[in-house]
Design an enzyme around this catalytic site. Sequence first.
Site, PDB file in Angstrom:
ATOM      1  CE  LYS A   1       7.005 -17.379   0.462  1.00 48.94           C
ATOM      2  NZ  LYS A   1       6.623 -18.803   0.544  1.00 48.94           N
TER       3      LYS A   1
ATOM      4  CG  ASP B   1       3.604 -20.529   1.415  1.00 51.64           C
ATOM      5  OD1 ASP B   1       4.101 -19.748   2.236  1.00 51.64           O
ATOM      6  OD2 ASP B   1       4.220 -21.502   0.961  1.00 51.64           O
TER       7      ASP B   1
ATOM      8  CG  ASP C   1      -6.487  -7.452   0.067  1.00 43.43           C
ATOM      9  OD1 ASP C   1      -7.661  -7.572   0.472  1.00 43.43           O
ATOM     10  OD2 ASP C   1      -6.181  -6.781  -0.926  1.00 43.43           O
TER      11      ASP C   1
ATOM     12  CE1 TYR D   1      -3.889  -1.608  -0.574  1.00 46.02           C
ATOM     13  CE2 TYR D   1      -4.712  -0.472   1.360  1.00 46.02           C
ATOM     14  CZ  TYR D   1      -4.943  -1.239   0.240  1.00 46.02           C
ATOM     15  OH  TYR D   1      -6.218  -1.634  -0.069  1.00 46.02           O
TER      16      TYR D   1
END
Length: 384
Positions: free
Chosen positions: A202, A251, A275, A135
């Site tokens: 991640k 993930d 998101d 963002y």
Amino acid sequence: MQTKTVLFIEGDGIGREVWAAGRPVLDAAVAKAYGDFRKLDWQEILAGKKAFDATGDYLPEATMTALKNCDLAMKGPLETPVGGGFRSLNVTLRQVLDLYACIRPIRYFKGIESPVKRPDLVNMVVFRENTEDVYAGIEYKSGSTEARKLVAFLRDELGANVDDTAGVGVKPMTPNGCKRLVRKALRFALDDKRPSVTLAHKGNIMKFTEGAFRAWGYEVAAEEFADSVMTEDEAKNGGKKPVIIKDRICDALFQQVLMFPEQYHVIASPNLNGDYLSDALAAQVGGLGLAPGVNMSDDIAFFEPTHGTAPTIAGKDLANPGSLVLSGAMLLEHVGWGEAAALIHAAMEKVISGKRVTVDLAGQIDGSTQVGCKEFGELLGQAL
């Protein structure tokens, strides 16, 4: 009488329809719960296309001034004007007002037919960082002068292996931005008696941005919540504190929330991962039409449905006002009017179980009858 003033923006696309159908439900719930003793005072401010038509400005200064001086606001979806100078009206509002925490509760309502076996086990709240990561991303087009300069600097000065033709992006993440998001998630878990907070990241690949998010999150827990928050290792060794802080690579977490949703209660995440996760979770329990949200700073709570403007169905009485109504229920909980919020949740479940629903839900529920946006709102009001 106790009155709460709420600034509201009607929104673009389906915004007018969902407001017209949803706002009466909120007022009726307050009236049923508290009679004449409590009331919401709605005051409209302008943004988006309605603002442009009235003032020539998509985000008038008067609107920003009003928002900077309020503590409660609510909005419908806003479209981003093409060539209007805004990367996104929604992103602009979040950054200018420092609405750093996007909070999205995801829960199951009886009657929804889901693509997963046990949607009833889904009961999570996602805290998504709202002002950093992608963002606040900085990017340069492949072949541009800026991209070539940055690639040359990365290669020549820092020894990075970057192709000359690459488009280049940078995503900034700061200790302050990450820590305050995790701090808010931990406080919520303690206040709402949720047993765990999971940091989604991640960090195995992006060690100094997403990996740092993980590390800074654990630092907040250790430095500010030592009496009430413990790690998974501490829990395995017999710890008895009320909240466990843990982390999962994003993930892997996607798989976990599908297979073992009961193990996850609050998720704290950088912007992009949050998101994806919140939308995927919403799909398990009915979709974005039932996905509420709030964007918060330390001073303002700005409630809004998670869905967009849906221009292809605008004006056709097809939209689902459920997300806006449930966002309003979040607002009621936020101000301590939990009885009214509980009435809304019960009404939503009753109407969905009765199988008279808007088109997005009708396609998921066998034997259902499709109703319009207006009628769905009326059914919710009758079910209170």
